[in-house]
Every structure is written in C-alpha cells, then in structure tokens.
Design a protein around this motif. Structure first.
Motif, PDB file in Angstrom:
ATOM      1  N   PHE A   1       0.850  -1.190   0.000  1.00  0.00           N
ATOM      2  CA  PHE A   1       0.000   0.000   0.000  1.00  0.00           C
ATOM      3  C   PHE A   1       0.891   1.246   0.000  1.00  0.00           C
ATOM      4  O   PHE A   1       1.847   1.319   0.762  1.00  0.00           O
ATOM      5  CB  PHE A   1      -0.867   0.050   1.265  1.00  0.00           C
ATOM      6  CG  PHE A   1      -1.930  -1.011   1.356  1.00  0.00           C
ATOM      7  CD1 PHE A   1      -1.621  -2.317   1.753  1.00  0.00           C
ATOM      8  CD2 PHE A   1      -3.263  -0.700   1.083  1.00  0.00           C
ATOM      9  CE1 PHE A   1      -2.608  -3.288   1.856  1.00  0.00           C
ATOM     10  CE2 PHE A   1      -4.259  -1.674   1.186  1.00  0.00           C
ATOM     11  CZ  PHE A   1      -3.931  -2.971   1.563  1.00  0.00           C
ATOM     12  N   VAL A   2       0.532   2.230  -0.832  1.00  0.00           N
ATOM     13  CA  VAL A   2       1.230   3.513  -0.811  1.00  0.00           C
ATOM     14  C   VAL A   2       0.198   4.575  -0.421  1.00  0.00           C
ATOM     15  O   VAL A   2      -0.733   4.857  -1.173  1.00  0.00           O
ATOM     16  CB  VAL A   2       1.871   3.852  -2.167  1.00  0.00           C
ATOM     17  CG1 VAL A   2       2.626   5.183  -2.082  1.00  0.00           C
ATOM     18  CG2 VAL A   2       2.815   2.731  -2.617  1.00  0.00           C
ATOM     19  N   GLY A   3       0.363   5.148   0.776  1.00  0.00           N
ATOM     20  CA  GLY A   3      -0.598   6.124   1.284  1.00  0.00           C
ATOM     21  C   GLY A   3      -0.286   7.526   0.795  1.00  0.00           C
ATOM     22  O   GLY A   3       0.883   7.901   0.643  1.00  0.00           O
ATOM     23  N   HIS A   4      -1.361   8.291   0.555  1.00  0.00           N
ATOM     24  CA  HIS A   4      -1.226   9.636  -0.022  1.00  0.00           C
ATOM     25  C   HIS A   4      -2.431  10.474   0.374  1.00  0.00           C
ATOM     26  O   HIS A   4      -3.488   9.952   0.662  1.00  0.00           O
ATOM     27  CB  HIS A   4      -1.123   9.479  -1.558  1.00  0.00           C
ATOM     28  CG  HIS A   4      -1.658  10.611  -2.368  1.00  0.00           C
ATOM     29  ND1 HIS A   4      -1.008  11.820  -2.477  1.00  0.00           N
ATOM     30  CD2 HIS A   4      -2.784  10.727  -3.135  1.00  0.00           C
ATOM     31  CE1 HIS A   4      -1.714  12.627  -3.270  1.00  0.00           C
ATOM     32  NE2 HIS A   4      -2.789  11.994  -3.680  1.00  0.00           N
ATOM     33  N   ALA A   5      -2.213  11.775   0.368  1.00  0.00           N
ATOM     34  CA  ALA A   5      -3.251  12.810   0.483  1.00  0.00           C
ATOM     35  C   ALA A   5      -3.603  13.203   1.925  1.00  0.00           C
ATOM     36  O   ALA A   5      -2.998  12.733   2.885  1.00  0.00           O
ATOM     37  CB  ALA A   5      -4.500  12.485  -0.335  1.00  0.00           C
ATOM     38  N   ASP A   6      -4.589  14.092   1.994  1.00  0.00           N
ATOM     39  CA  ASP A   6      -4.851  14.874   3.197  1.00  0.00           C
ATOM     40  C   ASP A   6      -4.961  14.045   4.470  1.00  0.00           C
ATOM     41  O   ASP A   6      -4.319  14.344   5.476  1.00  0.00           O
ATOM     42  CB  ASP A   6      -6.165  15.674   3.033  1.00  0.00           C
ATOM     43  CG  ASP A   6      -6.215  16.488   1.765  1.00  0.00           C
ATOM     44  OD1 ASP A   6      -5.386  16.258   0.859  1.00  0.00           O
ATOM     45  OD2 ASP A   6      -7.107  17.355   1.663  1.00  0.00           O
ATOM     46  N   ALA A   7      -5.831  13.021   4.457  1.00  0.00           N
ATOM     47  CA  ALA A   7      -6.080  12.270   5.693  1.00  0.00           C
ATOM     48  C   ALA A   7      -4.846  11.457   6.084  1.00  0.00           C
ATOM     49  O   ALA A   7      -4.532  11.318   7.274  1.00  0.00           O
ATOM     50  CB  ALA A   7      -7.284  11.352   5.523  1.00  0.00           C
ATOM     51  N   PHE A   8      -4.151  10.936   5.088  1.00  0.00           N
ATOM     52  CA  PHE A   8      -2.934  10.167   5.380  1.00  0.00           C
ATOM     53  C   PHE A   8      -1.937  11.053   6.124  1.00  0.00           C
ATOM     54  O   PHE A   8      -1.376  10.651   7.154  1.00  0.00           O
ATOM     55  CB  PHE A   8      -2.325   9.627   4.084  1.00  0.00           C
ATOM     56  CG  PHE A   8      -1.148   8.713   4.309  1.00  0.00           C
ATOM     57  CD1 PHE A   8      -1.346   7.366   4.576  1.00  0.00           C
ATOM     58  CD2 PHE A   8       0.152   9.201   4.275  1.00  0.00           C
ATOM     59  CE1 PHE A   8      -0.262   6.507   4.788  1.00  0.00           C
ATOM     60  CE2 PHE A   8       1.232   8.355   4.492  1.00  0.00           C
ATOM     61  CZ  PHE A   8       1.029   7.006   4.749  1.00  0.00           C
ATOM     62  N   TRP A   9      -1.721  12.273   5.632  1.00  0.00           N
ATOM     63  CA  TRP A   9      -0.668  13.126   6.214  1.00  0.00           C
ATOM     64  C   TRP A   9      -1.129  13.902   7.432  1.00  0.00           C
ATOM     65  O   TRP A   9      -0.331  14.189   8.326  1.00  0.00           O
ATOM     66  CB  TRP A   9      -0.068  14.029   5.145  1.00  0.00           C
ATOM     67  CG  TRP A   9       0.817  13.216   4.249  1.00  0.00           C
ATOM     68  CD1 TRP A   9       0.639  12.950   2.924  1.00  0.00           C
ATOM     69  CD2 TRP A   9       2.002  12.503   4.636  1.00  0.00           C
ATOM     70  NE1 TRP A   9       1.643  12.121   2.463  1.00  0.00           N
ATOM     71  CE2 TRP A   9       2.489  11.832   3.492  1.00  0.00           C
ATOM     72  CE3 TRP A   9       2.699  12.348   5.834  1.00  0.00           C
ATOM     73  CZ2 TRP A   9       3.641  11.034   3.509  1.00  0.00           C
ATOM     74  CZ3 TRP A   9       3.848  11.561   5.864  1.00  0.00           C
ATOM     75  CH2 TRP A   9       4.311  10.911   4.713  1.00  0.00           C
ATOM     76  N   ALA A  10      -2.395  14.276   7.506  1.00  0.00           N
ATOM     77  CA  ALA A  10      -2.863  14.985   8.701  1.00  0.00           C
ATOM     78  C   ALA A  10      -2.777  14.071   9.920  1.00  0.00           C
ATOM     79  O   ALA A  10      -2.510  14.523  11.040  1.00  0.00           O
ATOM     80  CB  ALA A  10      -4.294  15.470   8.492  1.00  0.00           C
ATOM     81  N   ASN A  11      -2.952  12.770   9.698  1.00  0.00           N
ATOM     82  CA  ASN A  11      -2.902  11.813  10.808  1.00  0.00           C
ATOM     83  C   ASN A  11      -1.477  11.466  11.246  1.00  0.00           C
ATOM     84  O   ASN A  11      -1.269  10.537  12.012  1.00  0.00           O
ATOM     85  CB  ASN A  11      -3.674  10.546  10.450  1.00  0.00           C
ATOM     86  CG  ASN A  11      -5.163  10.722  10.660  1.00  0.00           C
ATOM     87  OD1 ASN A  11      -5.630  10.779  11.795  1.00  0.00           O
ATOM     88  ND2 ASN A  11      -5.912  10.857   9.573  1.00  0.00           N
TER      89      ASN A  11
END
Ligand SMILES: [Zn+2]
Ligand SMILES: [Zn+2]
Length: 315
Positions: A173-183
């Motif tokens: 899995f490669v995580g990306h975007a707002d919720a991934f990084w805000a958390n």
C-alpha cells in the motif's frame, strides 16, 4: 512494454555511472530524483517541461487506462525517463480486467486510485487483492475533508486502513493525500484538510508505518509538504525513522517546474503553495532535513524497491 522499461533502466545505469564521478552541476539536487506522483500531461513536451524545470530526472506517470496513446507518445519522445502506473475507476465492474491488462502491458503499479468509496469497501478491497496478486504497489488517495462544496471525500474512513493492511499482508500500500498526512499528528480529528503547528507524537500514520511492513508513503502534494513543513523539530527524526518507507512525489500541477500556470486550482486551503512548484518545495524541505544518503534513499532508491524497478524486471 519491455522497451519502455529497458529505456528507463538504461537511465538508472547511466545515473549510477554518473554518481561515481560526483554530483552533476546541472542537477540542483545533487543526484537523480524520481517523482512517483506525476499525473500524465497532454503532450510529451508538457511532461518534460515540468521535470526539466524542477530538476527531476525521472517519473512514474500516473495514467488512466484510456490514455495509453498519450502515455506512449511521452515515453517514446523521452526514452529512459518514464515508467507508469495505471488508474481506473474502482466502481466500474471492468476495473479489475483493465488494470490487469495494464500491468501485463508494462504498468508497474496501480493508482492513483481516488474515488468516493469506503477505504474498506468492496470496490477497493478487490483492488487491494489484485495489487497483491499482480505484485505491484497500489497508491491510494485518502481525504476526509472536502476542499470545496460538493467535492466529497475519498477512501474513508482512513482509520480502517489498518484492518486492510492486516487483511492483505502481501499488498504494498502507498498512502497519499490529506487524511494520510494529517494523521501524522496524534491530535488530528478532521478539523481541517491541512492542520498546522507542532505535531503531537504518536499519530496514526506514524504508527501504521512503524507497525506494518506493507505500508509505504508518498510525500506528494500540499498534504505531504505540509506534514514535512509544519514542525521542523519533528521532521528529521520522522524521515530517518521511516527511511525505508518514504518516497518523493510531487502531484504538482504547475506548468514549468517553477510554479507557473495554475497551481493548487480549486483548493483554497492549499494557498500556501499557490504560485510555487510543489516538487521544488518538497525537495527543498527534504534536502534540509536529511543527510545526503537519506535524501537519495527517499528521492530515488525507495521507489525502485517498492515499484520493483530493478534489472530483474528485464527478464
Ligand atoms: Zn491525490
Ligand atoms: Zn511544479
């Protein structure tokens, strides 16, 4: 397909050879850089203009399965620069077939997958399973706060990703975007798309990267840049801690690699990067926060490992 891959690998060999004679003066980053989050642009020239402008040597072209002519035109015009990852609408029944065909035709990943579906719903679960079967990574956009009225949310809830990491241990899995990084911060509760200020240690994203060997992270976009910029005391140790998991990406929409054209359209919350090139900004913060070896790992080496861009893919 083999030709495109071989061309690209030729550039890796050339870059490796170049690195033995020291940094190339025309390269602002001291070595080769691969952007893993580069959406295919309309013309070959538009693609290379961005890379050349921000000093990025190579890119993973995120390409819809209906844009293969455009993709091949770009690859053919710039041999040794591009590989590609295939995207399709996960709500369509034919998504699995189209993405399978794309990987058979040379795609080295699935994504970006950005859709109004649940992070643990049937649409994404069949793609998580497919990525595992095909042995390619899958890049997912996680967003729980809309940027404008009517935009909606994507791959929610983010917290349910953990169950998916457990259920699909063979999937990268490669995580990306707002919720991934805000958390990245333990005190985040969807209060904004891009929270600012000091990061509270123990955030969900930090923990998932520690606990799950099958989770990787894409540093692209305002979200990734914001996570690296908001708390300079936090950043260097975070980058070192997850040194095997992090990959540079830009998701930049500027035209020239210098912030020209329309940047951050339709996203007023990302105004801090308006008029700037996200690739340049994120490479600058990475450079500032890492050793030479760690920068190279995040900006170059990890993408090759995660996306299996190695000499063995030639066979
Ligand atoms: Zn995205
Ligand atoms: Zn740019």
């Amino acid at each position: 397909m083999t030709i495109h891959r071989r061309h690209f690998l030729g550039s890796l060999a050339a870059a490796a050879a170049a690195s033995t004679v020291g940094a190339q003066p025309e390269n602002p980053w001291g070595g080769p850089v691969i952007d893993i989050h580069f959406h295919l642009r309309k013309t070959p020239q538009a693609n290379t203009a961005h890379l050349d402008g921000c000093g990025v040597s190579n890119a993973v072209l995120l390409t819809g399965v209906n844009a293969l002519d455009q993709l091949h035109a770009t690859q053919d015009s710039s041999p040794r620069r591009f590989v590609w990852s295939a995207s399709a609408d996960p709500t369509k029944p034919e998504a699995v077939r189209l993405l399978t065909d794309a990987v058979k035709s040379g795609a080295i990943g699935l994504g970006e997958i950005k859709a109004h579906v649940a992070s643990d719903g049937p649409e994404l679960q069949r793609l998580y399973a497919l990525a595992g079967e095909l042995n390619v990574p899958i890049l997912i956009h996680f967003q729980e706060v809309p940027h404008y009225d009517g935009e909606g949310v994507f791959s929610t809830p983010f917290k349910n990703l953990e169950a998916m990491l457990k259920a699909y241990p063979k999937t990268r899995f490669v995580g990306h975007a707002d919720a991934f990084w805000a958390n990245i911060s333990a005190d985040y509760a969807n209060q904004s798309a891009y929270p600012s200020g000091p990061i509270k240690p123990g955030g969900l994203t930090d923990r998932l990267l520690t606990d799950y060997p099958n989770l990787y992270a894409d540093l692209s976009a305002n979200s990734g840049n914001n996570a690296l910029s908001r708390d300079p005391d936090f950043t260097p140790a975070f980058l070192a801690r997850h040194r095997d998991k992090l990959m540079f990406g830009s998701d930049c929409s500027c035209s020239d690699g210098h912030g020209g054209g329309i940047s951050q359209a339709n996203n007023p919350a990302a105004a801090r990067l308006a008029g700037k090139c996200v690739a340049r900004e994120t490479l600058t913060v990475l450079k500032k926060s890492t050793s030479t070896a760690l920068f190279r790992q995040i900006a170059w080496e990890n993408a090759h490992t995660v996306y299996r861009i190695t000499s063995s893919t030639l066979s």
